[in-house]
Design a protein around this motif. Structure first.
Motif, PDB file in Angstrom:
ATOM      1  N   TYR A 114       0.804  -1.222   0.000  1.00 50.57           N
ATOM      2  CA  TYR A 114       0.000   0.000   0.000  1.00 50.57           C
ATOM      3  C   TYR A 114       0.836   1.271   0.000  1.00 50.57           C
ATOM      4  O   TYR A 114       0.299   2.354  -0.168  1.00 50.57           O
ATOM      5  CB  TYR A 114      -0.936   0.008   1.211  1.00 50.57           C
ATOM      6  CG  TYR A 114      -1.940  -1.103   1.173  1.00 50.57           C
ATOM      7  CD1 TYR A 114      -3.091  -0.985   0.404  1.00 50.57           C
ATOM      8  CD2 TYR A 114      -1.734  -2.282   1.869  1.00 50.57           C
ATOM      9  CE1 TYR A 114      -4.009  -2.016   0.342  1.00 50.57           C
ATOM     10  CE2 TYR A 114      -2.644  -3.309   1.817  1.00 50.57           C
ATOM     11  CZ  TYR A 114      -3.783  -3.177   1.059  1.00 50.57           C
ATOM     12  OH  TYR A 114      -4.694  -4.189   0.991  1.00 50.57           O
ATOM     13  N   GLY A 115       2.146   1.169   0.257  1.00 55.53           N
ATOM     14  CA  GLY A 115       3.000   2.347   0.230  1.00 55.53           C
ATOM     15  C   GLY A 115       2.833   3.269   1.414  1.00 55.53           C
ATOM     16  O   GLY A 115       3.326   4.399   1.374  1.00 55.53           O
ATOM     17  N   THR A 116       2.150   2.837   2.444  1.00 56.88           N
ATOM     18  CA  THR A 116       2.008   3.671   3.624  1.00 56.88           C
ATOM     19  C   THR A 116       1.710   2.790   4.822  1.00 56.88           C
ATOM     20  O   THR A 116       1.302   1.634   4.667  1.00 56.88           O
ATOM     21  CB  THR A 116       0.879   4.702   3.458  1.00 56.88           C
ATOM     22  OG1 THR A 116       0.775   5.454   4.662  1.00 56.88           O
ATOM     23  CG2 THR A 116      -0.446   4.039   3.169  1.00 56.88           C
ATOM     24  N   PRO A 120      -5.650   5.030   8.366  1.00 58.13           N
ATOM     25  CA  PRO A 120      -6.753   5.539   7.535  1.00 58.13           C
ATOM     26  C   PRO A 120      -6.390   5.541   6.051  1.00 58.13           C
ATOM     27  O   PRO A 120      -7.216   5.218   5.195  1.00 58.13           O
ATOM     28  CB  PRO A 120      -6.944   6.970   8.054  1.00 58.13           C
ATOM     29  CG  PRO A 120      -6.278   7.019   9.369  1.00 58.13           C
ATOM     30  CD  PRO A 120      -5.182   6.027   9.336  1.00 58.13           C
ATOM     31  N   GLU A 121      -5.114   5.853   5.780  1.00 58.53           N
ATOM     32  CA  GLU A 121      -4.666   5.900   4.384  1.00 58.53           C
ATOM     33  C   GLU A 121      -4.681   4.489   3.785  1.00 58.53           C
ATOM     34  O   GLU A 121      -5.096   4.292   2.639  1.00 58.53           O
ATOM     35  CB  GLU A 121      -3.256   6.500   4.358  1.00 58.53           C
ATOM     36  CG  GLU A 121      -2.661   6.664   2.979  1.00 58.53           C
ATOM     37  CD  GLU A 121      -3.399   7.676   2.123  1.00 58.53           C
ATOM     38  OE1 GLU A 121      -4.164   8.480   2.691  1.00 58.53           O
ATOM     39  OE2 GLU A 121      -3.237   7.634   0.890  1.00 58.53           O
ATOM     40  N   VAL A 122      -4.248   3.485   4.582  1.00 61.00           N
ATOM     41  CA  VAL A 122      -4.271   2.101   4.103  1.00 61.00           C
ATOM     42  C   VAL A 122      -5.702   1.704   3.753  1.00 61.00           C
ATOM     43  O   VAL A 122      -5.970   1.129   2.695  1.00 61.00           O
ATOM     44  CB  VAL A 122      -3.693   1.141   5.161  1.00 61.00           C
ATOM     45  CG1 VAL A 122      -3.952  -0.307   4.780  1.00 61.00           C
ATOM     46  CG2 VAL A 122      -2.202   1.364   5.324  1.00 61.00           C
ATOM     47  N   PHE A 123      -6.652   2.067   4.632  1.00 66.61           N
ATOM     48  CA  PHE A 123      -8.048   1.706   4.364  1.00 66.61           C
ATOM     49  C   PHE A 123      -8.555   2.421   3.124  1.00 66.61           C
ATOM     50  O   PHE A 123      -9.298   1.855   2.329  1.00 66.61           O
ATOM     51  CB  PHE A 123      -8.923   2.041   5.575  1.00 66.61           C
ATOM     52  CG  PHE A 123      -8.795   1.018   6.660  1.00 66.61           C
ATOM     53  CD1 PHE A 123      -8.894  -0.324   6.367  1.00 66.61           C
ATOM     54  CD2 PHE A 123      -8.558   1.403   7.963  1.00 66.61           C
ATOM     55  CE1 PHE A 123      -8.756  -1.274   7.361  1.00 66.61           C
ATOM     56  CE2 PHE A 123      -8.416   0.455   8.956  1.00 66.61           C
ATOM     57  CZ  PHE A 123      -8.510  -0.878   8.654  1.00 66.61           C
ATOM     58  N   ARG A 124      -8.143   3.705   2.974  1.00 65.25           N
ATOM     59  CA  ARG A 124      -8.596   4.463   1.799  1.00 65.25           C
ATOM     60  C   ARG A 124      -8.090   3.784   0.526  1.00 65.25           C
ATOM     61  O   ARG A 124      -8.828   3.605  -0.435  1.00 65.25           O
ATOM     62  CB  ARG A 124      -8.076   5.897   1.887  1.00 65.25           C
ATOM     63  CG  ARG A 124      -8.957   6.925   1.197  1.00 65.25           C
ATOM     64  CD  ARG A 124      -8.465   8.318   1.471  1.00 65.25           C
ATOM     65  NE  ARG A 124      -7.087   8.530   1.022  1.00 65.25           N
ATOM     66  CZ  ARG A 124      -6.743   8.689  -0.249  1.00 65.25           C
ATOM     67  NH1 ARG A 124      -7.657   8.665  -1.190  1.00 65.25           N
ATOM     68  NH2 ARG A 124      -5.475   8.861  -0.578  1.00 65.25           N
ATOM     69  N   ARG A 125      -6.824   3.349   0.556  1.00 68.72           N
ATOM     70  CA  ARG A 125      -6.274   2.712  -0.646  1.00 68.72           C
ATOM     71  C   ARG A 125      -6.874   1.331  -0.875  1.00 68.72           C
ATOM     72  O   ARG A 125      -6.944   0.865  -2.009  1.00 68.72           O
ATOM     73  CB  ARG A 125      -4.750   2.625  -0.536  1.00 68.72           C
ATOM     74  CG  ARG A 125      -4.142   4.006  -0.576  1.00 68.72           C
ATOM     75  CD  ARG A 125      -2.649   4.006  -0.613  1.00 68.72           C
ATOM     76  NE  ARG A 125      -2.189   5.386  -0.421  1.00 68.72           N
ATOM     77  CZ  ARG A 125      -0.941   5.760  -0.414  1.00 68.72           C
ATOM     78  NH1 ARG A 125       0.016   4.874  -0.608  1.00 68.72           N
ATOM     79  NH2 ARG A 125      -0.605   7.014  -0.232  1.00 68.72           N
ATOM     80  N   MET A 126      -7.291   0.657   0.231  1.00 67.78           N
ATOM     81  CA  MET A 126      -7.971  -0.630   0.066  1.00 67.78           C
ATOM     82  C   MET A 126      -9.300  -0.438  -0.646  1.00 67.78           C
ATOM     83  O   MET A 126      -9.691  -1.234  -1.498  1.00 67.78           O
ATOM     84  CB  MET A 126      -8.239  -1.250   1.432  1.00 67.78           C
ATOM     85  CG  MET A 126      -7.258  -2.309   1.843  1.00 67.78           C
ATOM     86  SD  MET A 126      -7.529  -2.733   3.553  1.00 67.78           S
ATOM     87  CE  MET A 126      -8.444  -4.223   3.377  1.00 67.78           C
ATOM     88  N   GLN A 127     -10.011   0.646  -0.283  1.00 67.01           N
ATOM     89  CA  GLN A 127     -11.321   0.907  -0.889  1.00 67.01           C
ATOM     90  C   GLN A 127     -11.200   1.181  -2.375  1.00 67.01           C
ATOM     91  O   GLN A 127     -12.068   0.811  -3.159  1.00 67.01           O
ATOM     92  CB  GLN A 127     -11.970   2.133  -0.225  1.00 67.01           C
ATOM     93  CG  GLN A 127     -12.274   1.951   1.243  1.00 67.01           C
ATOM     94  CD  GLN A 127     -13.413   0.983   1.476  1.00 67.01           C
ATOM     95  OE1 GLN A 127     -14.381   0.992   0.741  1.00 67.01           O
ATOM     96  NE2 GLN A 127     -13.285   0.130   2.474  1.00 67.01           N
ATOM     97  N   GLN A 128     -10.100   1.841  -2.752  1.00 63.72           N
ATOM     98  CA  GLN A 128      -9.960   2.255  -4.142  1.00 63.72           C
ATOM     99  C   GLN A 128      -9.808   1.082  -5.091  1.00 63.72           C
ATOM    100  O   GLN A 128     -10.164   1.165  -6.253  1.00 63.72           O
ATOM    101  CB  GLN A 128      -8.740   3.166  -4.278  1.00 63.72           C
ATOM    102  CG  GLN A 128      -9.012   4.587  -3.800  1.00 63.72           C
ATOM    103  CD  GLN A 128      -7.759   5.413  -3.776  1.00 63.72           C
ATOM    104  OE1 GLN A 128      -6.680   4.897  -4.061  1.00 63.72           O
ATOM    105  NE2 GLN A 128      -7.889   6.680  -3.444  1.00 63.72           N
ATOM    106  N   GLN A 129      -9.257  -0.029  -4.578  1.00 60.74           N
ATOM    107  CA  GLN A 129      -8.971  -1.138  -5.500  1.00 60.74           C
ATOM    108  C   GLN A 129     -10.235  -1.849  -5.947  1.00 60.74           C
ATOM    109  O   GLN A 129     -11.098  -2.093  -5.160  1.00 60.74           O
ATOM    110  CB  GLN A 129      -8.053  -2.134  -4.820  1.00 60.74           C
ATOM    111  CG  GLN A 129      -6.658  -1.579  -4.684  1.00 60.74           C
ATOM    112  CD  GLN A 129      -5.888  -2.309  -3.623  1.00 60.74           C
ATOM    113  OE1 GLN A 129      -6.263  -3.402  -3.229  1.00 60.74           O
ATOM    114  NE2 GLN A 129      -4.821  -1.719  -3.141  1.00 60.74           N
TER     115      GLN A 129
END
Lengths: 129, 517
Positions: A114-116, A120-129
């Motif tokens: 995830y690069g971070t 919260p940022e990890v969850f945000r990037r999880m949602q995007q996929q």
């Protein structure tokens, strides 16, 4: 004078309060920190507090390590600290080490995926996929 | 050899687990054979021990390295721990057989790691069941949890985060448990369960005793995933590979519930701070039963629905412990068995559906009964057992729980049990309805050919068309190694239900604490 102060703190309640504060610092860190690495560090603080709790419970003023002196009889337990908590905590330290190892390996994989490490940022990037 | 059965059932998985990664380098089929043999040997040891304990009519005390308690670690096998070890080792064998097709295409390193971690989890759980020492329980708890974190993380990118969060929450739980043990040790000077049980009663109703009970309850409640401490469970269960999940969902939370039962009823008395804590746990469990069932209704993903259903069903066991008369405790132990068998089976079925059709969404299950008739028939049996239809095992666990709460006069709990049965029926019938929607069946299309113009009628119905995995040749609906555990568990759901009275009179009634009110 100095010995007296040390003995006062080691045998009184001060130690227990310090350990309780350490435990709560660890717990607070796990609950409030958003960085996963900091959570793992806070977890370590909490585990150290539990380990110190056991070690403190094994202490006795004016005694020595649990190694038999040539001059002492086996039955004279009042001369030694209680060695059992130390033995238990050796195991607990190994367990804590293993947990930290697995946690760091997982952190590395999360960071590569995830690069971070900010939760919260990890969850945000999880949602995007 | 037979004198050492109690230690063998914990040692065999641990040792073979260590050896498995090396064996895989030699030859993968050899390693698989050895691992399966080890699981079979573990099951044999557990069953033989249980039979011997039941024959002898008293618990089997095994002293590690010949040190008598309270100086040495003692393993105690009574009917309760015998049932738990048999359950764990049976599921270990079923999950290893089921994992066959999943592992086939993997590299040697991945196979070896899987076997090692899986057997470490099994060894840890077996140790938790047999140990008679409070600190030893912590060590085995951490062995099985650590191996399980790594197994869960093997499910892909999403499972990494779930595993890490579970690791942090689970380690906090273990630290709390350890601190609680610390208070018990400071109060009694002993860690042996039987020894603590004799020393503790006069000391328990003190600030240190209350702290110890609350810390142990909180730690184990997190491991059991009791509402509102269940946060780790849905994510973890959603992203774990199916063979691992079938095993973990079946036994891991149950073994923690067993540890709670063991400590609260066998080590401490259900009096003073313990009964107050149990009352709180009971109301949390009642809330958890309703919460888990309602959340399960709201899910669109089959796996997530089963995960929330687990949150609700595990709470039944805690509810039984909280009520605490002999009927409710029989119900709790019976529910440990029934929920393990049924939930493990349901996750195996969910994994099979994913394997065969590539879908997890309930909306996509339409007409699945024609494609996988046998599996769906067993799914029907499992769902009925979960709802609590009489001849199946799930009914009897709930029945004893309801009888126990009536006897205790806890009408609130009776209402919760009945409402939750209705809610369970709602979320399972939603799936069953989809699966047996035969009239809306769409023509099956070949795997990976969705792009080549779908028949016009498929565009009207929601969801993706079912896919057929190539290579099954149309003979079996699943690879044989996946089908066998599913059928085996399906049959055992029926048999355990029909012969539940034998189970209760011959085994479970001896698994009650000796100090019942």
């Amino acid at each position: 004078m100095f010995d007296g102060v040390v003995a006062y703190y080691l045998t009184g309640y001060t130690n227990w309060w310090l350990i309780a504060i350490l435990l709560l610092i660890g717990f607070w860190g796990i609950v409030t920190q958003q960085n996963l690495l900091k959570k793992v560090m806070a977890l370590n603080v909490m585990q150290v507090a539990v380990i110190l709790f056991f070690l403190n419970a094994g202490q006795k003023a004016g005694t020595t390590l649990g190694v038999l002196r040539a001059s002492e009889k086996v039955g004279d337990v009042s001369a030694y600290v209680n060695p059992l908590p130390h033995a238990l905590m050796l195991t607990a330290i190994v367990v804590a080490l293993a947990i930290t190892g697995v946690a760091l390996a997982l952190l590395l994989r999360v960071y590569r995926s995830y690069g971070t490490l900010e939760e919260p940022e990890v969850f945000r990037r999880m949602q995007q996929q | 050899m037979t004198a050492h059965l109690p230690i063998l059932m914990a040692i065999i998985p641990l040792l073979v687990g260590m050896a498995a990664p090396l064996l895989v380098l030699l030859s993968a089929p050899l390693a698989r054979g050895v691992v399966l043999l080890a699981a079979l040997a573990t099951l044999g040891c557990s069953a033989a021990t249980l039979i011997r304990v039941l024959d002898a009519g008293r618990a089997w005390h095994y002293y590690l390295a010949g040190w008598p308690p309270p100086w040495g670690i003692e393993y105690v096998i009574d009917p309760l721990s015998g049932v738990m070890t048999t359950l764990v080792s049976f599921f270990a064998l079923a999950a290893l057989i089921y994992a066959g097709p999943y592992l086939e295409a993997r590299r040697a390193l991945e196979k070896g790691t899987f076997y090692a971690l899986f057997l470490l989890t099994v060894g840890g759980l077996m140790g938790m069941c047999v140990t008679g020492d409070l600190f030893n329980l912590f060590v085995f708890l951490e062995i099985c949890s650590l191996a399980a974190y790594a197994l869960i993380a093997a499910g892909g990118r999403r499972s990494l985060v779930a595993a890490l969060r579970y690791l942090i929450i689970g380690s906090v739980a273990a630290s709390m448990y350890l601190l609680g043990i610390g208070y018990l040790y400071v109060m009694t000077g002993s860690l042996n369960m039987a020894d603590v049980a004799t020393l503790l009663p006069p000391l328990l109703d003190s600030p240190a005793g209350i702290l110890a009970v609350v810390l142990i309850a909180a730690g184990l409640a997190i491991k059991v995933a009791l509402f509102p401490l269940h946060g780790w469970l849905p994510d973890t269960y959603s992203y774990t590979p199916a063979p691992v999940l079938g095993f973990i969902a079946a036994v891991m939370t149950k073994v923690s519930a067993y540890a709670l039962y063991r400590i609260f009823y066998f080590v401490a008395e259900a009096a003073g701070p313990v009964s107050a804590t149990l009352e709180v746990l009971g109301w949390l469990a009642a809330a958890g039963i309703l919460f888990g069932s309602i959340m399960a209704i709201a899910q669109r993903d089959f796996w997530r629905m089963l995960a929330y259903s687990s949150v609700g069903q595990v709470a039944y066991i805690i509810l039984g412990l909280a009520i605490g008369n002999s009927l409710a405790l029989i119900g709790a132990v019976l529910h440990i068995i029934s929920h393990a068998v049924v939930k493990g089976l349901l996750f195996f079925i969910a994994g099979s559906i994913k394997w065969q059709t590539g879908t997890r969404r309930i909306a996509d299950f339409a007409g699945l009964a024609r494609q996988m008739p046998l599996t769906m028939g067993i799914f029907l049996v499992a769902a009925m057992s979960m709802i609590g239809v009489p001849p199946l095992i799930g009914f009897f666990g709930k029945w004893y729980l309801v009888l126990g709460s009536i006897e205790a006069g806890a009408w609130g709990f009776v209402a919760v049990l009945i409402i939750s049965t209705l809610l369970t029926a709602v979320y399972f019938f939603r799936v069953i309805e989809r699966v047996y929607e035969l009239d809306k069946l769409r023509p099956e299309i070949e795997y990976g050919s969705e792009a080549q113009g779908l028949p016009s009628e498929t565009s009207e119905t929601a969801g993706r068309p079912l896919r057929v995995r190539p290579g099954t040749g149309g003979r079996l609906e699943l690879p044989a190694t996946m089908l066998v555990p599913v059928i085996l568990l399906g049959v055992s759901v029926i048999l355990l239900g029909i012969y539940n009275e034998l189970l209760v009179t011959n085994v479970i009634q001896y698994a009650l604490p000796w100090r019942l009110p």
